[in-house]
Design an enzyme around this catalytic site. Structure first.
Site, PDB file in Angstrom:
ATOM      1  N   ASP A 159       2.821  69.778  58.007  1.00 49.37           N
ATOM      2  CA  ASP A 159       3.198  70.382  59.264  1.00 49.37           C
ATOM      3  C   ASP A 159       4.231  69.387  60.120  1.00 49.37           C
ATOM      4  O   ASP A 159       4.504  68.429  59.810  1.00 49.37           O
ATOM      5  CB  ASP A 159       1.843  70.620  59.973  1.00 49.37           C
ATOM      6  CG  ASP A 159       1.836  71.866  60.957  1.00 49.37           C
ATOM      7  OD1 ASP A 159       0.816  72.496  61.287  1.00 49.37           O
ATOM      8  OD2 ASP A 159       3.084  72.103  61.356  1.00 49.37           O
TER       9      ASP A 159
HETATM   10  C1  GLC Z   1       3.754  73.748  64.440  1.00 50.92           C
HETATM   11  C2  GLC Z   1       2.597  74.698  63.556  1.00 50.92           C
HETATM   12  C3  GLC Z   1       2.712  75.153  62.137  1.00 50.92           C
HETATM   13  C4  GLC Z   1       4.372  75.685  62.315  1.00 50.92           C
HETATM   14  C5  GLC Z   1       5.137  74.603  62.373  1.00 50.92           C
HETATM   15  C6  GLC Z   1       6.606  74.612  62.425  1.00 50.92           C
HETATM   16  O1  GLC Z   1       3.223  72.860  64.796  1.00 50.92           O
HETATM   17  O2  GLC Z   1       1.359  73.907  63.376  1.00 50.92           O
HETATM   18  O3  GLC Z   1       1.820  76.342  62.071  1.00 50.92           O
HETATM   19  O4  GLC Z   1       4.579  76.527  61.219  1.00 50.92           O
HETATM   20  O5  GLC Z   1       4.895  73.666  63.376  1.00 50.92           O
HETATM   21  O6  GLC Z   1       6.817  75.532  63.643  1.00 50.92           O
END
Ligand code: GLC
Length: 741
Positions: free
Chosen positions: A297
């Site tokens: 993430d």
């Molecule tokens: C965010 C979220 C995730 C998302 C990623 C990219 O913090 O936790 O669900 O896909 O970053 O934006």
């Protein structure tokens, strides 16, 4: 076009990859330098430079706090001068961007494919969660449709729209089981039930992943179990709960062939998912036989230092790679540290090659090598949203609305004089909910706009915001001479979604006081809720005349709500999540264990002394403008399955659609089992007076559970089978299962 100055090489690569993929990926691997390999593990977020007087991270904060609308943020993203590290692309140091910029796409892709040494294409990912430009209902609402085909269609439309901008990878579906309504990301989830979430996840994967698009299960795993419902907080659970509640949706979606998975931010039982070998390798890649790649993430690799599991960025990178994380989102940890780690023997070239291979195979699988570019004539094709997309969005919005209460006030007759009140009725972009970055408020239809288009006789006054007090004069102006009051109340989109946990899930601000004031007019009051989580509605359920759970339904929300208000469509939505009566009941979910002292009138049983021990609205609940009666439940046991049937009769005045739900309970097993488990559902539409026989098949092999070693157990014994309209209202049959193989 595709074959630039390295064309002979590119032709070779394409030729290679058209053959046996593995041999050719290995062939490609054998030609890659270490820098090029580490480049494939590197994803860059949109690092916006110039054009703004605040750093990107602060920009995000402003969006989350609602100080910048998602629409304005989307425009900033699309038009800003983003720093795309062209030199790094040319050197093969970048594998992927998070980006929604069709105008820039081919330019960047050409550098990767024609100017870099090996011509490996970029993969562009984006949060395409519940629609792209045409926004569908938030996933928590969509799940309440109990409709696989609709889920699949929503994902297919979203992928089609996203591809016009060069996006070939959606960071969706999110499959986090969500049992705590305080958690903001419950809005993005398919709710609290593993069975429903699994069916939803598999359908979304099928929808996204046509031949040239990848989806991404997230967040692996247990993110929704964050303690206190506080986002990013620690999650702890028994292995029994992990295997029986949080993992099944991911297993089901892996079986549907998902191509990527995103590791969750949280630590699970003391180890961050980002560096959790047990989760990423032992379970996901071994037990679930997942062959795609795992992406972290955002910033999660370096956050392992905050977790206290890594001494520094390099240590975090080493631990993540060795645990089975393949791509680093946004921290440059892999590209900047793994060369040194390799020279120090902290990681092996096999570790690196395994991750690179998985990423190259997915790029090949979705056709990026053969077809890396977009048709630039399509970039502006979404200026006017396709009619069939909007129709699908309106249909799904209607089907996601849940009628929670109706004291004979709904549907409204067209001759009624209506007072429409509440700020949310007149803020189009608020219809989109969280995670709708590519959506535009200018495309959205508010409830007020739809009312204006419907020709009904209504007066609108804002009267009360989501925050702040209500306005007495506006209330008097709106309600004077009206027959009925439709109050649109709820949450701002920024009050749910990421980093938006609430400690109190009542209606925010003074909206409850506002509703009390409206009741003083003596006119019927119907609440249309716009919210991203279950709310505690004990007072509302007790006192209001009608309650429609309208969620945040996306681009066509206004039309869908008006269709339901005036009976053009009979509500058929159900709750995919429990609505607690009060916040203190959180976490609250139906598939709990019975405990040794289940709640009863006796003092010494498991309950609250200051709150009810049942939810305000239970899982699977939803009313209709008609009535359905159930009768003649029967179970026929064949060799390895139970054929469960029941008769449903429409005993009301209008046609309607009922969602028959099948639950089971394992009465006595080697570990405690939930008091109910959803094991099937089927919809039936009936005209007034008509009956239909609904049969749901339950495979005996699906009646088992996982023990804390992850072994699937099927034990003989007494089972109770339930069929009905929700988890509390149903018929029951008892059955003894003896011959289990
Ligand atoms: C965010 C979220 C995730 C998302 C990623 C990219 O913090 O936790 O669900 O896909 O970053 O934006």
């Amino acid at each position: 076009m595709l074959f630039g100055k390295n064309s002979c090489y590119n032709i070779n690569i394409i030729t290679y990859l058209r053959g046996d993929m593995n041999m050719n990926i290995n062939e490609l691997l054998s030609k890659m330098t270490l820098e090029e390999k580490l480049g494939q593990l590197n994803q860059i977020p949109p690092s916006i430079v110039g054009g703004f007087d605040v750093p990107f991270s602060e920009l995000i904060e402003m969006v989350m706090e609602g100080r910048i609308s998602q629409e304005d943020f989307g425009k900033m993203m699309a038009n800003s001068e983003q720093d795309f590290h062209e030199e790094d692309i040319k050197k093969g140091r970048i594998s992927s961007f998070i980006m929604n910029n069709g105008k820039k796409y081919n330019e960047l892709q050409k550098i990767a494919v024609e100017d870099s040494r090996l011509g490996i294409p970029l993969i562009i990912g984006f949060d395409v969660i519940h629609g792209f430009r045409t926004i569908f209902p938030i996933p928590l609402a969509l799940a309440g449709m109990f409709d696989e085909d609709a889920w699949e269609n929503s994902a297919r439309i979203a992928a089609k729209e996203a591809m016009t901008q060069g996006i070939r990878w959606a960071f969706a579906p999110m499959l986090d089981i969500s049992r705590d309504a305080r958690w903001g990301r419950v809005s993005e989830s398919p709710g609290e039930d593993p069975y429903l979430a699994g069916i939803y996840g598999a359908a979304m994967v099928r929808g996204y992943q046509t031949k040239d698009f990848a989806s991404c299960l997230k967040h692996f795993v247990g993110y929704g179990a964050c303690e206190g419902g506080r986002d990013y907080n620690s999650a702890s659970m028994s292995l029994n709960t992990l295997y029986n509640i949080y993992l099944p949706p991911f297993k089901k979606a892996c079986e549907a062939g998902v191509l990527t998975v995103m590791a969750a931010f949280n630590d699970l039982n003391g180890i961050p998912c980002t560096t959790n070998k047990f989760l990423l390798k032992d379970i996901l890649k071994e037990k679930f036989n997942f062959k795609g790649f795992v992406v972290s993430d955002a910033n999660a690799v370096v956050e392992c230092v905050n977790h206290g599991i890594a001494a520094d960025k390099k240590d975090a990178a080493v631990k993540a790679l060795k645990a089975g994380l393949d791509m680093d989102m946004g921290t440059l940890s892999f590209i900047e540290n793994l060369e040194e780690a390799l020279s120090e023997g902290l990681v092996s070239m096999e570790d690196i090659d395994e991750a690179v291979r998985r990423i190259l195979e997915i790029k090949e699988k979705i056709g990026l090598f053969e077809n890396p570019y977009i048709n630039e004539e399509e970039i502006d094709s979404l200026e006017i949203l396709p009619k069939e997309h909007l129709e699908a969005a309106r249909d799904m919005a209607r089907k996601s609305i849940v009628l929670l209460k109706n004291d004979n006030v709904l549907p409204l007759s067209l001759d009624k004089k209506i007072a429409l009140v509440g700020a949310l009725a007149d803020i189009p972009q608020e219809t989109m909910g969280s995670w709708a970055i590519a959506g535009r408020g200018s495309d959205c239809v508010s409830i007020k706009m739809a009312m204006e288009n419907s020709g009904v006789d209504f007066k609108y006054e804002k009267c009360c915001g989501v925050e702040g007090d209500y306005n007495e004069e506006e209330i008097l102006r709106a309600t004077e001479g009206s027959d009925v009051i439709v109050a649109v109340v709820g949450e701002l989109s920024s009050m749910s979604g990421e980093a938006s946990s609430r400690s109190d899930i009542k209606l925010p601000g003074k909206q409850r006081e506002f509703l009390k004031r409206l009741l003083e007019t003596g006119k019927p009051v119907i609440a249309c809720l716009m919210n991203g989580r279950p709310l505690s509605l004990d007072w509302e359920n007790e006192n209001l005349h009608g309650i429609l759970e309208c969620w945040q339904l996306g681009t066509m929300m206004g039309y869908a709500v008006v269709d339901i208000l005036f009976g053009k469509y009979n509500p058929s939505g159900r709750l995919a999540v429990t609505f607690p009566s009060v916040t203190g009941q959180c976490p609250s979910y139906y598939n709990h264990y019975n405990t040794g002292r289940p709640a009863s009138k006796s003092k010494f049983t498991s309950k609250y002394i200051d709150a009810p021990n049942v939810p305000e609205f239970c899982f699977g609940y939803g009313l209709s403008y008609t009535k359905f009666d159930y009768s003649d439940m029967e179970i026929v046991k064949n060799d390895d399955e139970l054929s469960c049937s029941i008769t449903v009769k429409n005993t009301g005045e209008v046609e309607g659609t009922e969602t028959v739900q099948l639950y089971m309970r394992d009465i006595s097993a080697s570990i405690v089992r939930p008091v109910k488990e959803l094991k099937g559902f089927k919809k039936i539409s009936l005209k007034p007076g008509d009956s239909g026989r609904v049969t749901i098949t339950l495979k005996i092999n699906d009646m088992g559970f996982y023990n804390d070693k992850g072994e699937y157990c099927l034990e003989e014994g007494e089972f109770h089978i339930f069929m009905g309209s929700n988890v509390m209202d149903n018929e029951k049959k008892e059955i003894f299962i003896s011959s289990v193989s």
